[in-house]
Write an enzyme that holds these catalytic residues in place. Structure first.
Site, PDB file in Angstrom:
ATOM      1  N   THR A  56     -34.110  17.506 -18.454  1.00 30.89           N
ATOM      2  CA  THR A  56     -32.903  18.344 -18.443  1.00 30.89           C
ATOM      3  C   THR A  56     -33.094  19.398 -17.355  1.00 30.89           C
ATOM      4  O   THR A  56     -34.234  19.705 -16.988  1.00 30.89           O
ATOM      5  CB  THR A  56     -32.708  19.050 -19.789  1.00 30.89           C
ATOM      6  OG1 THR A  56     -33.861  19.877 -20.004  1.00 30.89           O
ATOM      7  CG2 THR A  56     -32.586  18.060 -20.927  1.00 30.89           C
TER       8      THR A  56
ATOM      9  N   GLU B 256     -29.164  13.991 -22.252  1.00 29.73           N
ATOM     10  CA  GLU B 256     -29.659  13.584 -23.569  1.00 29.73           C
ATOM     11  C   GLU B 256     -28.861  12.429 -24.161  1.00 29.73           C
ATOM     12  O   GLU B 256     -29.188  11.904 -25.215  1.00 29.73           O
ATOM     13  CB  GLU B 256     -29.595  14.778 -24.551  1.00 29.73           C
ATOM     14  CG  GLU B 256     -30.630  15.851 -24.303  1.00 29.73           C
ATOM     15  CD  GLU B 256     -30.132  16.935 -23.353  1.00 29.73           C
ATOM     16  OE1 GLU B 256     -29.294  16.627 -22.477  1.00 29.73           O
ATOM     17  OE2 GLU B 256     -30.586  18.087 -23.481  1.00 29.73           O
TER      18      GLU B 256
ATOM     19  N   LYS C 122     -16.644  36.252 -25.295  1.00 25.73           N
ATOM     20  CA  LYS C 122     -16.278  36.728 -26.635  1.00 25.73           C
ATOM     21  C   LYS C 122     -15.573  38.061 -26.508  1.00 25.73           C
ATOM     22  O   LYS C 122     -16.185  39.075 -26.221  1.00 25.73           O
ATOM     23  CB  LYS C 122     -17.519  36.802 -27.516  1.00 25.73           C
ATOM     24  CG  LYS C 122     -18.093  35.396 -27.706  1.00 25.73           C
ATOM     25  CD  LYS C 122     -19.146  35.298 -28.777  1.00 25.73           C
ATOM     26  CE  LYS C 122     -19.439  33.829 -29.050  1.00 25.73           C
ATOM     27  NZ  LYS C 122     -20.821  33.467 -29.116  1.00 25.73           N
TER      28      LYS C 122
ATOM     29  N   TRP D  72     -12.581  33.857 -28.820  1.00 25.29           N
ATOM     30  CA  TRP D  72     -13.246  33.195 -27.704  1.00 25.29           C
ATOM     31  C   TRP D  72     -12.264  32.907 -26.569  1.00 25.29           C
ATOM     32  O   TRP D  72     -11.162  32.408 -26.799  1.00 25.29           O
ATOM     33  CB  TRP D  72     -13.876  31.869 -28.151  1.00 25.29           C
ATOM     34  CG  TRP D  72     -15.059  32.036 -29.060  1.00 25.29           C
ATOM     35  CD1 TRP D  72     -15.563  33.207 -29.532  1.00 25.29           C
ATOM     36  CD2 TRP D  72     -15.864  30.999 -29.612  1.00 25.29           C
ATOM     37  NE1 TRP D  72     -16.645  32.975 -30.343  1.00 25.29           N
ATOM     38  CE2 TRP D  72     -16.853  31.612 -30.409  1.00 25.29           C
ATOM     39  CE3 TRP D  72     -15.882  29.614 -29.505  1.00 25.29           C
ATOM     40  CZ2 TRP D  72     -17.820  30.895 -31.106  1.00 25.29           C
ATOM     41  CZ3 TRP D  72     -16.840  28.890 -30.197  1.00 25.29           C
ATOM     42  CH2 TRP D  72     -17.809  29.528 -30.988  1.00 25.29           C
TER      43      TRP D  72
HETATM   44  P1  AMP Z   1     -26.439  17.285 -17.575  1.00 24.83           P
HETATM   45  O1  AMP Z   1     -27.405  16.986 -18.649  1.00 24.83           O
HETATM   46  O2  AMP Z   1     -27.042  17.942 -16.393  1.00 24.83           O
HETATM   47  O3  AMP Z   1     -25.624  16.092 -17.227  1.00 24.83           O
HETATM   48  O4  AMP Z   1     -25.427  18.384 -18.162  1.00 24.83           O
HETATM   49  C1  AMP Z   1     -24.684  18.157 -19.337  1.00 24.83           C
HETATM   50  C2  AMP Z   1     -23.662  19.242 -19.505  1.00 24.83           C
HETATM   51  O5  AMP Z   1     -22.720  19.237 -18.421  1.00 24.83           O
HETATM   52  C3  AMP Z   1     -22.789  19.075 -20.727  1.00 24.83           C
HETATM   53  O6  AMP Z   1     -23.431  19.515 -21.894  1.00 24.83           O
HETATM   54  C4  AMP Z   1     -21.583  19.927 -20.360  1.00 24.83           C
HETATM   55  O7  AMP Z   1     -21.820  21.290 -20.564  1.00 24.83           O
HETATM   56  C5  AMP Z   1     -21.461  19.692 -18.871  1.00 24.83           C
HETATM   57  N1  AMP Z   1     -20.448  18.668 -18.596  1.00 24.83           N
HETATM   58  C6  AMP Z   1     -20.634  17.368 -18.322  1.00 24.83           C
HETATM   59  N2  AMP Z   1     -19.459  16.749 -18.085  1.00 24.83           N
HETATM   60  C7  AMP Z   1     -18.497  17.683 -18.227  1.00 24.83           C
HETATM   61  C8  AMP Z   1     -17.072  17.689 -18.127  1.00 24.83           C
HETATM   62  N3  AMP Z   1     -16.391  16.596 -17.799  1.00 24.83           N
HETATM   63  N4  AMP Z   1     -16.427  18.849 -18.356  1.00 24.83           N
HETATM   64  C9  AMP Z   1     -17.099  19.974 -18.676  1.00 24.83           C
HETATM   65  N5  AMP Z   1     -18.428  20.041 -18.773  1.00 24.83           N
HETATM   66  C10 AMP Z   1     -19.126  18.914 -18.563  1.00 24.83           C
END
Ligand code: AMP
Length: 544
Positions: A185, A330, A439, A444
């Site tokens: 991550t 994940e 907040k 929110w």
């Molecule tokens: P990663 O593990 O780097 O792919 O990041 C995952 C995170 O990216 C998710 O938990 C979201 O917060 C954000 N994310 C992924 N796709 C989207 C989307 N289409 N719109 C908003 N946030 C997204």
């Protein structure tokens, strides 16, 4: 009573076997790191993957050992992936955009034994190599003619390295629940954590991702994965494209608007996928040069929220259907995708965009729920926000070496860290990261909604919204703007543009203009850095 069907294990190298048998002549085209375009086929990819597997075995790589790849999307990287998998080893994709300290941490934490990398990253690796404790050898994805002089340990050109074996090799037998790949991550707080995909999770996720309501891949498609292999399995494409016989066009190191357009056009790409920032660059190039996209049919956009204006431009100006998707490392990574169900397919232009702006409904193999902070389930009414939780065979049940402890709730759901609502039809909308939501007075405010509205203003290139401490309301939104090149935006005009589009109490308390907004290694706005930068910022409303 047990079923009487065969025990055919869901292992990843069966995908490249199938591609070679049924779609052997389908092409894999790459803009190589050395420069020229290189064409190969799935038959050739499989042949050379067998050599990689054989060569790794010769180097003493055993089932379960980790082999790192820090590389762009190229045919050699794809061969290496299948070769690593076929040796029973575990590919560990390393994101070169991470900070050096994070790179060192993850390579050591995963205990990678071999590092396979591109010419691009040789200088970077030379600087940190003495700290990469377990790496025994560096394989550079190039040939003898382009091999640089390097201090990297046991460095060898990939082409020389695989030329030492004959490819008469059988994939090493592994179980479908054995580890296949790793990806860390991005670790915005604390150290990155290792996600470990199994063969089974990769195969099931790719089957689900390729279905008609998600990517809808077939052997008639030509797929350009701009999203890198090191960004959560390139959203399944390294598996789902060969599985369905779709050709691949690999962009190598050049991801700018001009280079991507060239590939889309020249190779008649029908499906492509990337984060919104990549599409901002492409759309700017199209607009400046009055270009068209006659072959492209669908674009998958995810990784961060896709602005409404971007969906509209692709669809209305270029005839390209947008599928807005959401997922995370994940989750293998796709969780939801925004295909239009029959119930919404007949809606008018604006109402359809409202649906497409959401992140879509869960794909088969993913179950989701939203809960309050105490874990109580919230209704699917399209309004009530909650913490978004997921479970399924492609979702992590733990991080590597148990980091982060127990990550599932009593029902086996994983907390995504996102805040969302879900409507009656199952369409989910991310309203924020749990830590980014603003907040204000106990309610929110979604920073993502405000950002999406602000980028619809014609002269805005990029927008970010963060919460700034406020004596009365706890936090209030600050809008941070990057103007398009050569444009000047009046604060009042921009605020007037937002008025009426959001509830009055959602309106930003102030607007600041910056030259650049920082991004994480996976293209997301770095809110932590922005919050740090504007820590002492005093809102004009704070004195009220
Ligand atoms: P990663 O593990 O780097 O792919 O990041 C995952 C995170 O990216 C998710 O938990 C979201 O917060 C954000 N994310 C992924 N796709 C989207 C989307 N289409 N719109 C908003 N946030 C997204």
């Amino acid at each position: 009573m047990l079923g009487l069907m065969q025990d055919w294990s869901l292992v990843c190298h069966r995908i490249i076997d199938h591609a070679a048998i049924q779609y052997g002549k389908r092409k894999v085209i790459t803009r190589s790191i050395e420069g020229p375009i290189v064409e190969t086929t799935y038959t050739e990819i499989r042949k050379r993957a067998l050599k990689v597997a054989q060569r790794l075995a010769k180097d003493g790589i055993k089932p379960g050992d980790r082999v790192a790849t820090m590389a762009w999307n190229t045919w050699r990287h794809l061969e290496a992936w299948y070769g690593i998998l076929g040796a029973g080893a575990v590919y560990h994709t390393v994101n070169p955009r991470l900070f050096p300290d994070q790179l060192i941490y993850i390579v050591n934490h995963a205990e990678d034994r071999v590092m396979m990398t591109d010419l691009t990253f040789v200088p970077l690796l030379e600087k940190i190599a003495d700290k990469l404790l377990k790496i025994e050898r560096y394989v550079i994805f190039t040939d003898q003619a382009h091999m640089p002089a390097t201090t990297l340990k046991n460095a060898v050109a990939y082409e020389d390295w695989i030329a030492e074996v004959d490819g008469k090799f059988k994939w090493v037998e592994v179980g479908e629940n054995d580890a296949a790949g790793m990806c860390y991550t991005s670790g915005t707080t604390g150290n990155p954590k290792g996600v470990v995909y199994s063969h089974r999770s990769n195969v099931l996720h790719s089957l689900a991702a390729a279905m008609p309501d998600v990517l809808g891949l077939s052997s008639h498609d030509v797929v350009l994965p701009v999203v890198p292999l090191f960004h959560a399995n390139s959203w399944s494409l390294a598996f789902s494209a060969p599985m369905n016989g779709a050709s691949l066009v690999m962009p190598g190191a050049k991801l700018d608007g001009v280079s991507i357009y060239e590939l889309l056009d020249k190779f008649k790409v029908t499906v492509t996928a990337a984060v919104p920032t990549v599409w901002m660059m492409l759309l700017a190039n199209l607009e400046q040069n009055n270009l068209k996209l006659p072959h492209l049919k669908r674009v998958l956009i995810g990784g961060s929220a896709c602005p409404r204006a971007m969906i509209e431009k692709f669809q209305d100006n270029y005839g390209v259907r947008v599928t807005h998707a959401w997922g995370m490392t994940e989750m293998s990574p796709i969780g939801t995708a925004g295909f239009l169900k029959p119930e919404v397919a007949h809606l008018g232009h604006e109402d359809q965009l409202d649906v497409q702006e959401k992140q879509g409904f869960s794909i088969f193999t993913v179950e989701m729920k939203i809960t309050d902070d105490k874990g109580k389930e919230m209704p699917w009414d399209g309004k009530t926000f909650g913490r978004l939780k997921v479970r399924g065979p492609g979702v992590s049940k733990a991080y590597y070496k148990g980091e982060g402890g127990d990550i599932l709730d009593a029902e086996g759901y994983f907390d995504t860290g996102d805040v969302a609502h879900i409507d009656e039809l199952g369409y989910m909308k991310i309203t924020d990261r749990a830590k980014d939501v603003i907040k204000s007075g106990g309610e929110w405010i979604s920073s993502i909604d405000l950002e999406n509205l602000a980028v619809a203003y014609p002269d805005v290139a990029e927008a970010a919204v963060i919460g700034i401490p406020h004596p009365k309301w706890d936090e209030r939104p600050l809008l941070i703007i990057v103007a398009k090149q050569g444009k000047k935006i009046a604060k009042g005009d921009l605020l007037k543009f937002l008025e009426g589009k959001v509830a009055k109490w959602w309106m930003p308390d102030d607007v600041v203009f910056v030259d650049e907004i920082p991004h994480t290694a996976t293209g997301k706005i770095q809110k932590m850095t922005l919050r740090e930068k504007f820590r002492d910022y005093r809102l004009p409303t704070a004195a009220e």
